[in-house]
Design an enzyme around this catalytic site. Sequence first.
Site, PDB file in Angstrom:
ATOM      1  N   CYS A  69       0.885  -1.174   0.000  1.00 45.11           N
ATOM      2  CA  CYS A  69       0.000   0.000   0.000  1.00 45.11           C
ATOM      3  C   CYS A  69       0.917   1.218   0.000  1.00 45.11           C
ATOM      4  O   CYS A  69       2.120   1.086  -0.280  1.00 45.11           O
ATOM      5  CB  CYS A  69      -0.999  -0.017   1.164  1.00 45.11           C
ATOM      6  SG  CYS A  69      -0.316   0.199   2.808  1.00 45.11           S
ATOM      7  N   THR A  71       2.104   3.124   2.432  1.00 53.34           N
ATOM      8  CA  THR A  71       3.148   3.033   3.464  1.00 53.34           C
ATOM      9  C   THR A  71       3.523   1.604   3.836  1.00 53.34           C
ATOM     10  O   THR A  71       4.550   1.387   4.481  1.00 53.34           O
ATOM     11  CB  THR A  71       2.655   3.708   4.757  1.00 53.34           C
ATOM     12  OG1 THR A  71       1.442   3.054   5.155  1.00 53.34           O
ATOM     13  CG2 THR A  71       2.410   5.194   4.554  1.00 53.34           C
ATOM     14  N   HIS A 102      13.386 -14.968  12.156  1.00 55.96           N
ATOM     15  CA  HIS A 102      12.874 -14.954  13.535  1.00 55.96           C
ATOM     16  C   HIS A 102      11.360 -15.093  13.618  1.00 55.96           C
ATOM     17  O   HIS A 102      10.852 -15.665  14.574  1.00 55.96           O
ATOM     18  CB  HIS A 102      13.278 -13.649  14.235  1.00 55.96           C
ATOM     19  CG  HIS A 102      14.734 -13.587  14.592  1.00 55.96           C
ATOM     20  ND1 HIS A 102      15.238 -12.718  15.531  1.00 55.96           N
ATOM     21  CD2 HIS A 102      15.795 -14.290  14.135  1.00 55.96           C
ATOM     22  CE1 HIS A 102      16.562 -12.885  15.642  1.00 55.96           C
ATOM     23  NE2 HIS A 102      16.920 -13.833  14.784  1.00 55.96           N
TER      24      HIS A 102
HETATM   25  C1  RB5 Z   1      -4.025   5.394   0.545  1.00 52.97           C
HETATM   26  O1  RB5 Z   1      -4.034   6.753   0.295  1.00 52.97           O
HETATM   27  C2  RB5 Z   1      -3.134   5.091   1.754  1.00 52.97           C
HETATM   28  O2  RB5 Z   1      -3.767   5.493   2.920  1.00 52.97           O
HETATM   29  C3  RB5 Z   1      -2.781   3.617   1.807  1.00 52.97           C
HETATM   30  O3  RB5 Z   1      -2.151   3.246   0.643  1.00 52.97           O
HETATM   31  C4  RB5 Z   1      -1.860   3.181   2.927  1.00 52.97           C
HETATM   32  O4  RB5 Z   1      -0.714   3.974   2.972  1.00 52.97           O
HETATM   33  C5  RB5 Z   1      -2.471   2.967   4.224  1.00 52.97           C
HETATM   34  O5  RB5 Z   1      -1.830   2.564   5.205  1.00 52.97           O
END
Ligand code: RB5
Length: 154
Positions: A69, A71, A102
């Site tokens: 995603c 992050t 681990h």
């Molecule tokens: C989408 O904008 C973003 O919130 C998602 O990709 C992610 O980073 C969420 O944790």
Amino acid sequence: MDKESVVGVASDHGGYELKEEIYQYLLDQGYQVVNLGCFDESSVDYPDYALKLGESLKEGEIDRGILVCGTGIGISIAANKIPGIRAAQCHDIYTAQMAREHNDANVLALGGRITGKNTSLRIVDIFMSTKFGEGRHKKRVEKISEIEQKYKKS
Ligand code: RB5
């Protein structure tokens, strides 16, 4: 992991571009890869793709998973709600190595807006090739399963 193993990849829109790079990379490496979406950059919800990949792993359709995603945070949190899924958000080679050695992580989570392509592909290499360390780590991973059992709905 041997090349007979099936790897699943999935992402939301924030991870779409990196997920596609990883998909192609794993195919080029000779792995069998299932692309569970998303399939373009339209806005979607990351829990839907965490669930899709997690269920596919639980069903035995894939042997290991890679989620992306923006992050790597949301999609790993969501995947870790599924009993038996151990999703590790990794930023570098060391965390990827430890996640396998681990924690016996069966899902790798990456941030498409955080980690560049080259580093991500190296992380994928380590995640795919590093074996679980067993020994003292086994007991600890079993304790994770015990926590899942404790909170399982009856
Ligand atoms: C989408 O904008 C973003 O919130 C998602 O990709 C992610 O980073 C969420 O944790």
